[in-house]
Design a protein around this motif. Structure first.
Motif, PDB file in Angstrom:
ATOM      1  N   UNK A  37       7.621  -3.084  -8.909  1.00 26.73           N
ATOM      2  CA  UNK A  37       8.481  -3.967  -8.400  1.00 26.73           C
ATOM      3  C   UNK A  37       8.384  -4.050  -6.784  1.00 26.73           C
ATOM      4  N   UNK A  38       8.168  -5.192  -6.362  1.00 20.15           N
ATOM      5  CA  UNK A  38       7.712  -5.508  -4.994  1.00 20.15           C
ATOM      6  C   UNK A  38       9.042  -6.098  -4.509  1.00 20.15           C
ATOM      7  N   UNK A  39       9.847  -5.122  -3.687  1.00 15.66           N
ATOM      8  CA  UNK A  39      11.049  -5.294  -2.829  1.00 15.66           C
ATOM      9  C   UNK A  39      11.187  -5.403  -1.407  1.00 15.66           C
ATOM     10  N   UNK A  40      10.298  -6.261  -0.886  1.00 11.85           N
ATOM     11  CA  UNK A  40      10.356  -6.496   0.394  1.00 11.85           C
ATOM     12  C   UNK A  40       9.091  -5.670   0.911  1.00 11.85           C
ATOM     13  N   UNK A  41       8.032  -6.138   0.522  1.00 12.29           N
ATOM     14  CA  UNK A  41       6.607  -5.214   1.091  1.00 12.29           C
ATOM     15  C   UNK A  41       5.703  -6.073   1.864  1.00 12.29           C
ATOM     16  N   UNK A  42       5.173  -5.434   2.735  1.00 11.04           N
ATOM     17  CA  UNK A  42       3.982  -6.176   3.544  1.00 11.04           C
ATOM     18  C   UNK A  42       2.803  -4.950   3.480  1.00 11.04           C
ATOM     19  N   UNK A  43       1.772  -5.550   2.622  1.00  7.16           N
ATOM     20  CA  UNK A  43       0.678  -4.511   2.458  1.00  7.16           C
ATOM     21  C   UNK A  43      -0.714  -5.162   2.959  1.00  7.16           C
ATOM     22  N   UNK A  44      -1.186  -4.661   3.962  1.00 12.66           N
ATOM     23  CA  UNK A  44      -2.601  -5.306   4.603  1.00 12.66           C
ATOM     24  C   UNK A  44      -3.696  -4.090   4.401  1.00 12.66           C
ATOM     25  N   UNK A  45      -4.499  -4.440   4.048  1.00 17.01           N
ATOM     26  CA  UNK A  45      -5.668  -3.446   3.876  1.00 17.01           C
ATOM     27  C   UNK A  45      -7.003  -4.235   4.376  1.00 17.01           C
ATOM     28  N   UNK A  46      -7.569  -3.768   5.466  1.00 14.03           N
ATOM     29  CA  UNK A  46      -8.693  -4.376   5.973  1.00 14.03           C
ATOM     30  C   UNK A  46     -10.047  -4.028   5.432  1.00 14.03           C
ATOM     31  N   UNK A  47      -9.776  -3.046   4.387  1.00 10.23           N
ATOM     32  CA  UNK A  47     -11.068  -2.474   3.723  1.00 10.23           C
ATOM     33  C   UNK A  47     -11.444  -2.751   2.304  1.00 10.23           C
ATOM     34  N   UNK A  48     -10.452  -3.704   1.657  1.00 12.85           N
ATOM     35  CA  UNK A  48     -10.295  -3.946   0.165  1.00 12.85           C
ATOM     36  C   UNK A  48      -9.264  -4.613  -0.068  1.00 12.85           C
ATOM     37  N   UNK A  49      -8.867  -4.710  -1.618  1.00 13.55           N
ATOM     38  CA  UNK A  49      -7.613  -5.380  -2.036  1.00 13.55           C
ATOM     39  C   UNK A  49      -6.431  -4.344  -1.487  1.00 13.55           C
ATOM     40  N   UNK A  50      -5.299  -5.265  -1.560  1.00 14.46           N
ATOM     41  CA  UNK A  50      -3.920  -4.821  -1.369  1.00 14.46           C
ATOM     42  C   UNK A  50      -3.342  -3.933  -2.429  1.00 14.46           C
ATOM     43  N   UNK A  51      -3.625  -4.545  -3.532  1.00 15.09           N
ATOM     44  CA  UNK A  51      -3.129  -3.946  -4.823  1.00 15.09           C
ATOM     45  C   UNK A  51      -4.200  -4.015  -5.692  1.00 15.09           C
ATOM     46  N   UNK A  52      -4.620  -2.614  -6.195  1.00 13.28           N
ATOM     47  CA  UNK A  52      -6.029  -2.572  -7.261  1.00 13.28           C
ATOM     48  C   UNK A  52      -5.381  -1.799  -8.321  1.00 13.28           C
ATOM     49  N   UNK A  53      -5.770  -2.445  -9.579  1.00 14.04           N
ATOM     50  CA  UNK A  53      -5.457  -1.657 -10.771  1.00 14.04           C
ATOM     51  C   UNK A  53      -6.965  -1.322 -11.362  1.00 14.04           C
ATOM     52  N   UNK A  54      -7.038  -0.096 -11.302  1.00 11.10           N
ATOM     53  CA  UNK A  54      -8.368   0.488 -11.732  1.00 11.10           C
ATOM     54  C   UNK A  54      -8.476   0.787 -13.485  1.00 11.10           C
ATOM     55  N   UNK A  55      -7.157   1.083 -13.809  1.00  7.25           N
ATOM     56  CA  UNK A  55      -6.962   1.712 -15.124  1.00  7.25           C
ATOM     57  C   UNK A  55      -5.438   1.588 -15.494  1.00  7.25           C
ATOM     58  N   UNK A  72       8.772  -9.422  -8.725  1.00 11.50           N
ATOM     59  CA  UNK A  72       9.274  -9.821  -7.650  1.00 11.50           C
ATOM     60  C   UNK A  72      10.785  -9.744  -7.288  1.00 11.50           C
ATOM     61  N   UNK A  73      11.266  -8.610  -6.650  1.00 16.79           N
ATOM     62  CA  UNK A  73      12.783  -8.650  -6.769  1.00 16.79           C
ATOM     63  C   UNK A  73      13.445  -9.603  -6.245  1.00 16.79           C
TER      64      UNK A  73
END
Length: 441
Positions: free
Chosen positions: A86-104, A112-113
């Motif tokens: 549940x994303x409830x007011x997030x700011x995710x910044x990744x300078x090295x890859x994905x912001x959200x990554x599902x590996x398994x 989205x709240x």
């Protein structure tokens, strides 16, 4: 004769089902809070660890994320796990890859709240051999739902990508990606929501190429606006639209392709509902196989064909308005009903051979209202490089050459007006380019 296999219900039934996580499969009452703070996070969840800016979720469950993170959220859960973020007011910044990554995981949902505003962004580039190469990347089935908003800044490649099924149930999504906007490799489904997608490549894409029942796009609802350098909707197999409001602009921006199409299907494109406005540098609607139109409202402005099929193009019902070089083109062109308006500079309707169909081309019209307005010069309103059969319909044609056919021609039961005068007999035009007319071979 209309082909029932070119109707939405039949095409959907022939494809493999997509996997979707419905809202009734989980509850936010069960959510565990995860507070994102700088390059770290705090939580009471046992299945969450934090190290070097990476928040890793390793157990099934519902997790409510809030705050800002300079890093990434990684899902590495068991293969049978359902994970809900549940994303409830997030700011995710990744300078090295994905912001959200599902590996398994088995299934992952991003919710989205209500009332929340969420932003995610990724690295400016990825290695050529990188598997995870999108702002939100999932090596699992991914569903996006909720009533909040999500802004996706794709700096390095795609915006949102799943290696399996990608389903959008709802939400207010704004995606800006240097390559593809949304990509579901096995399938991409939109049931609702407001989606504004700007992409250097394709806006919506499904490209599974080793399974004939996969690699499809289904639009059932929602409000979609796209601006893409390449195709707006691109599917390796089928594109099916049964609802929604779609404004598709293909072939724009610094990466614009001369071959950009509004809708591009590898097997079948079926438009049985929805309101579509398409602007494309190449074809408005294109299929390497067949196209069926049965209820959609289409407004097309294109640099080549309005609607093009390599096999069969059929219009059962709906409203089709085209401003193009060629209006409707296919080896086998069938019109049974609907309201079709064509403004064309070459042929209004053209039946011609293709790489797939090299003989027995034809145009058959048994109903519908057709208005065809041609440009000046060596052009034909209706041009068949084979047979032309008219058994019904109402025609209003403005053209130097109205009918042109190479094979047998017949007309009965139709109301035809050409340049303001009633026509009761089919006359083969020999002007312009002779038999076959001024249209393309």
């Amino acid at each position: 004769m209309i082909d029932s296999d070119l109707q939405a219900e039949a095409v959907i039934a022939a494809n493999d089902d997509s996997t979707v996580t419905r809202d009734d499969e989980w509850s936010d009452v069960d959510a565990i809070d995860v507070a994102l703070i700088g390059s770290s996070a705090t939580t009471a969840a046992e299945g969450v660890t934090v190290a070097d800016g990476t928040v890793t979720i390793s157990e099934a469950g519902v997790y409510r994320l809030s705050g800002s993170l300079e890093g990434s959220v990684v899902v590495a859960a068991p293969d049978d796990a359902l994970v809900v973020l549940i994303l409830d007011g997030v700011d995710i910044q990744n300078g090295d890859g994905p912001a959200i990554q599902v590996d398994s995981a088995d299934d992952v949902a991003i919710a989205l709240a209500d009332g929340s505003e969420n932003t995610v962004s990724d690295a400016s580039s990825y290695a050529d051999d990188a598997d995870a190469n999108a702002v939100i990347y999932a090596a699992a089935d991914l569903t996006i739902t909720g009533t909040g908003s999500l802004t996706v800044d794709g700096n390095g490649n795609d915006g949102i990508a799943s290696t399996d099924d990608l389903v959008i149930l709802s939400g207010d999504l704004t995606v800006d990606a240097i390559d593809d906007g949304l990509r579901g490799k096995d399938s991409l489904t939109v049931e609702g929501g407001t989606l504004d997608v700007t992409a250097g490549g394709d806006a919506f894409k499904s490209d599974q190429d080793d399974d004939a029942t996969r690699g499809w796009i289904l639009i059932e609802g929602g409000d979609l606006t796209t601006s893409s350098g390449d195709d707006a909707l691109s599917a390796f197999t089928d594109v099916v639209v049964t609802g929604g409001t779609l404004s598709l602009d293909a072939g724009v921006g610094g990466t614009a392709s001369d071959s950009a199409k509004g809708i591009a299907a590898g097997t079948v494109a079926v438009l049985d509902g929805g309101e579509l406005t398409i602007t494309a540098t190449d074809d408005g609607v294109h299929s390497d196989g067949s196209v069926g139109i049965g209820g959609a409202s289409l407004q097309i402005s294109s640099g080549d064909d309005g609607v093009h099929a390599e096999q069969t193009l059929e219009v059962r019902s709906g409203e089709v308005t085209v401003d193009a070089v060629e209006g409707l083109e296919a080896p086998v062109l069938v019109v049974e009903g609907g309201d079709t308006t064509v403004h064309a500079s070459d042929d209004g309707m053209n039946a011609s051979v293709s790489d797939l169909v090299t003989s027995d081309v034809s145009i058959t019209i048994s109903g519908g209202n057709l208005t065809i307005v041609m440009g000046s010069g060596d052009t034909d309103a209706i041009d068949s490089n084979g047979d032309l059969t008219i058994t019904g319909g109402t025609f209003d044609i403005t053209a130097n050459s109205s009918f042109d056919y190479d094979g047998n021609g017949s007309m009965s039961g139709a109301t035809v007006t050409v340049n303001g005068a009633a026509v009761t007999e089919l006359t083969n035009s020999m002007g312009g380019g002779g038999m076959g007319g001024g249209g393309r071979p």
